[in-house]
Scaffold this active site. Structure first.
Site: not given
Ligand code: SER
Length: 335
Positions: A17-18, A149, A179
């Site tokens: 992931g990021q 979330y 981010i």
């Protein structure tokens, strides 16, 4: 609290992931490549992440797949970065609950049963909601999110703190802002526009932004994010009064201010604003964050501001674009 164990053998969930992809590379430099096991669910890793050290497939929601890798490598530390983000979480709330809550519970149980040294679990500005003070949001405040979330992140913070108090598991975490990064694209978040806009500036010279021009959110550049994450994990436990819920801040700007900063480097850059369903999520989150607890308890201090981040992002993306490889691979796919 019992004597702290050393962090020698690290497992990263969500390593494709990021954040996970850059965190894994940084951890390998710091702790030795063979001591950091990258794990992912479905997405095939590329580049340094794939070639630089061990990689295994796991599904955090299936505890035995996690246990097998923890036992195979003698893991003592988990950075649990696998999660479903806010926008995908609104489309698939049950999936978000399963991955973010059952996945975290599995990680915490594995840590408890095996006496692991330490666990990192990120939280998010998504724990806040429309009732929370929006400016300089305090560490201790109203946590009443309106996204699935956010619900999973508040629950996750409470679950982590429970494991610290009840079972003595050393769990740490921060409330990341949006981010911004130059390597792996984010997948399914509300703050994704603040990354996509840079790629669009380099690739096409125009961008259609999915939030309003006056939308202000807290953001952070990846080098600060990675450094701060590792700093918190290496901090002396006895100095920490908080555990899994540190506010962590760096900069705040509107989408319009971000576009204006990019225009200083790309004068013809054009941005239009077409808010979609993600606008409501952005509107429920704070504009700026008070992170004095993180600064006091473990010395958090960001380095990048909007100008420094923009110069660095554009330099990196332009270099890659010139080499014909602007995109390094897709962000994480939704299972
Ligand atoms: N970047 C995340 C999102 O937009 C927030 O933690 O969902």
């Amino acid at each position: 609290m019992a004597e702290r164990r050393e962090m020698n053998r690290i497992l990263v969930t969500g390593a494709v992931g990021q954040i996970g992809s850059e965190l894994t590379v940084a951890l390998r430099h710091r702790y030795g490549a063979e001591n950091v096991v990258a794990t992912g669910h479905r997405t095939k890793p590329t580049g340094e992440l794939c070639e630089g050290g061990p990689f295994e497939y796991i599904d955090v929601a299936q505890r035995q797949t996690l246990e097998a890798v923890v036992d195979k490598y003698g893991i003592d530390t988990i950075y649990h970065m696998a999660a479903i983000l806010s926008a995908v979480g609104e489309e698939r709330p049950l999936l978000a609950w399963n991955v973010n809550i059952n996945g975290l519970h599995n990680v915490l149980e594995v840590a408890r049963e095996r006496g692991l040294a330490r666990v990192f679990c990120p939280s998010s500005i998504a724990v806040f909601g429309p009732d929370t003070p929006r400016d300089d949001t305090p560490q201790e405040t109203i946590l009443r999110p309106t996204t699935m979330y956010g619900v999973t992140k508040v629950s996750g913070e409470l679950l982590c703190d429970y494991y610290v108090r009840r079972f003595g598991v050393d769990v740490r975490g921060v409330r990341y802002p949006g981010i911004i990064s130059s390597e792996t694209l984010p997948g399914g978040g509300t703050t994704d526009y603040a990354v996509a806009i840079y790629y669009a500036a380099v690739e096409k010279g125009h961008y259609t932004c999915f939030v309003r021009e006056d939308t202000v959110l807290p953001m952070m550049y990846m080098p600060d994010c990675v450094r701060g994450t590792i700093d918190l994990m290496e901090a002396d436990f006895d100095q920490l009064r908080h555990h899994a819920d540190f506010n962590m801040s760096s900069m705040s700007f509107s989408a319009g201010e971000l576009a204006a900063e990019i225009k200083k480097h790309v004068p013809d850059f054009e941005v239009e604003y077409k808010p979609d369903a993600r606008q409501a999520i952005a509107d429920s989150w704070p504009c700026s964050i008070d992170d004095s607890a993180a600064r006091e308890e473990w010395g958090w201090q960001p380095e990048y501001d909007l100008a420094a981040m923009t110069a660095d992002m554009l330099a990196k993306l332009r270099q890659r674009a010139a080499a014909g490889r602007l995109y390094l691979g897709e962000g994480p796919t939704c299972p």
